[in-house]
Design an enzyme around this catalytic site. Structure first.
Site, PDB file in Angstrom:
ATOM      1  N   SER A  18       0.861  -0.927   2.169  1.00 29.34           N
ATOM      2  CA  SER A  18       1.108  -0.813   0.728  1.00 29.34           C
ATOM      3  C   SER A  18      -0.115  -0.324  -0.032  1.00 29.34           C
ATOM      4  CB  SER A  18       1.564  -2.173   0.163  1.00 29.34           C
ATOM      5  OG  SER A  18       0.625  -3.181   0.466  1.00 29.34           O
ATOM      6  N   ARG A  19      -1.276  -0.329   0.609  1.00 30.37           N
ATOM      7  CA  ARG A  19      -2.489   0.181  -0.057  1.00 30.37           C
ATOM      8  C   ARG A  19      -3.583   0.383   0.989  1.00 30.37           C
ATOM      9  NH1 ARG A  19      -2.451  -5.300  -1.596  1.00 30.37           N
ATOM     10  NH2 ARG A  19      -4.028  -6.453  -0.419  1.00 30.37           N
ATOM     11  N   TYR A 160     -13.358 -13.761  10.288  1.00 32.02           N
ATOM     12  CA  TYR A 160     -12.964 -12.339  10.342  1.00 32.02           C
ATOM     13  C   TYR A 160     -13.504 -11.683  11.613  1.00 32.02           C
ATOM     14  CZ  TYR A 160     -12.406  -7.511   8.621  1.00 32.02           C
ATOM     15  OH  TYR A 160     -12.063  -6.189   8.463  1.00 32.02           O
ATOM     16  N   LYS A 164     -11.398  -9.974  14.675  1.00 33.39           N
ATOM     17  CA  LYS A 164     -11.547  -8.555  15.013  1.00 33.39           C
ATOM     18  C   LYS A 164     -12.061  -8.369  16.445  1.00 33.39           C
ATOM     19  CE  LYS A 164      -9.988  -6.941  11.146  1.00 33.39           C
ATOM     20  NZ  LYS A 164      -8.726  -6.164  11.150  1.00 33.39           N
TER      21      LYS A 164
END
Ligand SMILES: NC(=O)c1ccc[n+]([C@@H]2O[C@H](COP(=O)([O-])OP(=O)(O)OC[C@H]3O[C@@H](n4cnc5c(N)ncnc54)[C@H](OP(=O)(O)O)[C@@H]3O)[C@@H](O)[C@H]2O)c1
Length: 252
Positions: A18-19, A160, A164
């Site tokens: 969406s972005r 995070y 990742k």
């Protein structure tokens, strides 16, 4: 001679498109001839704007709401794509989030939300598309968006970075599992790109990142999109299990 488009007729799901990086990937996929499912979780208006941008330029795209950290929702995303377009050629696992703070201040929920959104979503979506891809016997492409932070670490991002780094292990293992079916599985590790995810960074932090980057600038969203389109194309059919940094040289 006119070059054929890289992804002519392919069916693609791009999670979190969406972005930001995801929308740039979805838009380039459509330019390259793919039919794209624009997945989002809560930003319906933004997702509809991406779809409108693609369709008004002559491309094909449909929006689909699914929280990809939810196993059942990821299954529904894959089923809806097959119901709409017949099959799935390409999955881009892009949806991601941050809850940055130092370990000493990090709450259990900060860990759970980031690991579920960034890593469990990869398991959910890979699991949802792998069987239909195998059954179809036409190969496939899975591209997972990791981060250079997963390779080199970053203070304030243990959750995070762990998510990742986990993507790297998942990518290499799944590449070994699916290779004999001509389904390639690769990861992309971006450096710094200007999106809502990085707008929390102060000007000073951005300046330091630019100074440490040999190419002397932040990435453009198209940089990631072009690499993703290449990996999704037939031109990348002998590349699997790779983690490709795209960071202007920052983490070399
Ligand atoms: N920007 C960078 O510098 C950078 C660097 C390295 C890696 N990355 C990675 O690149 C990917 C895209 O990041 P970005 O910077 O483009 O972020 P962004 O602008 O914040 O966009 C994140 C996208 O993920 C979607 N999303 C979040 N949680 C979701 C969920 N549970 N289910 C479905 N969609 C979900 C969001 O949609 P909703 O609003 O609808 O939830 C949005 O479309 C992430 O995996 C990120 O870790 C970014």
């Amino acid at each position: 001679m006119t070059e054929p488009r890289l992804l002519e007729g392919k069916i693609a799901i791009v999670t979190g498109s969406s972005r930001g990086i995801g929308s740039a990937i979805a838009e380039d996929f459509a330019i390259q001839g793919a039919k794209v499912v624009v997945n989002y979780n809560s930003s319906e208006e933004a997702a509809l704007a991406v779809v409108e941008k693609i369709t008004s330029a002559g491309g094909t795209a449909t929006p689909y709401q699914a929280d990809v950290s939810d196993f059942v929702a990821a299954q529904a995303l894959a089923k809806n794509t097959i119901d709409t377009y017949g099959h799935i050629d390409i999955l881009v696992n892009n949806a991601g989030t941050t809850r940055d703070t130092l370990l000493l201040l990090m709450k259990e929920d900060d860990w759970d939300v980031v690991l579920n959104t960034n890593l469990k979503s990869m398991f959910n979506c890979c699991k949802a598309v792998a069987r239909p891809m195998i059954r179809r016997k036409q190969g496939g492409r899975i591209i997972n968006i990791s981060s250079v932070v997963g390779l080199v670490g970053q203070a304030g991002q243990v959750n995070y970075a762990a998510s990742k780094a986990g993507i790297v292990g998942l990518t290499k293992s799944l590449a070994k599992e699916l290779g004999s079916r001509q389904i390639t599985v690769n990861a992309i590790a971006p450096g710094f790109f200007p999106t809502t995810l990085t707008e929390v960074l102060t000007d000073d932090m951005v300046q330091v990142a630019i100074e440490r980057t040999p190419l002397g600038r932040l990435g453009a969203l198209e940089d990631v999109a072009y690499l993703t389109s290449f990996l999704a194309s037939d031109r990348a059919s002998f590349i699997t299990g790779e983690v490709i940094k795209i960071d202007g040289g920052l983490a070399m």
